[in-house]
Design an enzyme around this catalytic site. Structure first.
Site, PDB file in Angstrom:
ATOM      1  N   GLN A  11       0.819  -1.203   0.000  1.00 58.76           N
ATOM      2  CA  GLN A  11       0.000   0.000   0.000  1.00 58.76           C
ATOM      3  C   GLN A  11       0.857   1.260   0.000  1.00 58.76           C
ATOM      4  O   GLN A  11       0.530   2.250  -0.669  1.00 58.76           O
ATOM      5  CB  GLN A  11      -0.926   0.003   1.220  1.00 58.76           C
ATOM      6  CG  GLN A  11      -1.821   1.221   1.353  1.00 58.76           C
ATOM      7  CD  GLN A  11      -2.894   1.295   0.273  1.00 58.76           C
ATOM      8  OE1 GLN A  11      -3.302   0.260  -0.247  1.00 58.76           O
ATOM      9  NE2 GLN A  11      -3.348   2.489  -0.043  1.00 58.76           N
ATOM     10  N   GLU A  12       1.936   1.242   0.760  1.00 62.71           N
ATOM     11  CA  GLU A  12       2.763   2.431   0.923  1.00 62.71           C
ATOM     12  C   GLU A  12       3.622   2.725  -0.316  1.00 62.71           C
ATOM     13  O   GLU A  12       3.731   3.870  -0.744  1.00 62.71           O
ATOM     14  CB  GLU A  12       3.686   2.269   2.145  1.00 62.71           C
ATOM     15  CG  GLU A  12       2.981   2.293   3.491  1.00 62.71           C
ATOM     16  CD  GLU A  12       2.575   3.706   3.907  1.00 62.71           C
ATOM     17  OE1 GLU A  12       2.876   4.653   3.165  1.00 62.71           O
ATOM     18  OE2 GLU A  12       1.959   3.836   4.976  1.00 62.71           O
TER      19      GLU A  12
END
Length: 342
Positions: A244-245
């Site tokens: 996600q990051e």
């Protein structure tokens, strides 16, 4: 007489001894003929004596049902109570957080929980928003935090204590008095549980728990699995956060300046001891430690993720996942990836 009866009686004696100590340093004469012993020393001796014959002065207080870990160490609420009792008889010191010099009410709470690996805020108002809400004293367990808002000048709790069971608590009351065991004086305005509930193996698995291993072929799978074992986290959580990051890109830099695989801000990385956020091994280890601490602090994976994205202050402010679309989307996405991996 049962062990629980014995321990209850010892708790009563300890409270009475501490009260004596608060009214002018009264001492009690030991039968060994070695002179006088302070109230707190005698209370400690009672603890040691019962432990020596196979009992535990905290066994009747562990509402979570946790009794002993490997090697006989106590866990759960009993561990909190046992640690808090070490402070009995210490003077109240405004701003204090020393087991030798003295503590104030929030200093006592923070110091006790820090020893057990939980990173709580320093102020009582913030501590009274940590963990999960307990609906009533009927549901309170040893180790829970109980707090009061006694002043209209303050926002939130201004006095906090540690519940030890049987309607009693350990508190650092006010200047001139010592840390003591007393009856809970009134219905608290806040009752919070920092510890995992009964049957939960660790705080990091309060919700959203996932398998320890990530799928074969996942980038940096070995790093995620190693950090997961080290910090008692699901490896799928670390993998989902990395995806996600940064999309598993160890060289990623965000417009805000977050760096590396786990998108750590420079200041955050420094506080975690990460000297190079672009080093995947350091980044994963630092992020795992941060997520472990946030999960312990807030009691759930969802709130830990919200704090990772928006900061702990935002979670405390809104007493939950903040109403920020980005943060809410972030939490949903990571939790969905973890679920899909299970």
């Amino acid at each position: 007489m049962s062990v629980s009866d014995v321990t209850a009686r010892i708790a009563q004696i300890q409270a009475q001894l501490v009260q004596l100590g608060d009214t002018g340093g009264a001492t009690t004469t030991a039968s060994t003929g070695t002179g006088t012993t302070s109230a707190s020393e005698f209370a400690s001796a009672l603890d040691s004596s019962l432990a020596a014959v196979g009992g535990s002065t905290d066994s009747s207080f562990d509402g979570a049902g946790a009794t002993a870990a490997a090697g006989g160490a106590s866990t759960g609420g009993s561990a909190v109570v046992a640690e808090a009792r070490k402070y009995l008889g210490l003077p109240y010191v405004w701003g204090g957080e020393s087991i030798t010099k003295g503590v104030d009410c929030s200093g006592l709470v923070q110091s006790v929980y820090k020893t057990l690996g939980y990173d709580l805020p320093r102020l009582s108002a913030d501590q009274a928003r940590s963990g999960r809400k307990v609906e009533s004293m009927a549901q309170a367990q040893p180790g829970d935090l109980i707090a009061w808002n006694n002043s209209s000048r303050n926002s939130g709790a201004d006095h906090i204590a540690i519940y030890i069971g049987d309607g009693k608590m350990i508190e650092a009351p006010r200047t001139g008095l010592k840390v003591r065991i007393v009856d809970v004086p009134s219905t608290p305005d806040y009752i919070r549980r920092v510890l995992p509930d009964s049957g939960v193996a660790s705080a990091s698995r309060v919700s959203g728990a996932a398998p320890a291993r990530v799928a074969a072929g996942t980038p940096y799978a070995n790093l995620f699995s190693s950090a997961a074992a080290k910090y008692d986290l699901p490896a799928t959580l670390l993998s989902a956060v990395a995806k996600q990051e940064s999309g598993y890109n160890p060289r990623a830099v965000s417009p805000a300046g977050a760096q590396g695989l786990m998108q750590l801000m420079p200041g955050t990385a420094k506080g975690l001891g990460v000297t190079n956020s672009f080093d995947p091994a350091q980044a994963v280890d630092g992020a795992a430690r941060m997520l472990r601490d946030l999960t312990r602090r807030f009691g759930s994976t969802e709130l830990a993720l919200a704090a990772y994205n928006a900061g702990p202050g935002a979670v405390l402010k809104y007493n939950g996942v903040p109403p920020y679309p980005e943060t809410q989307r972030y939490v949903r996405n990571v939790m969905s990836m973890m679920k899909a991996a299970s």
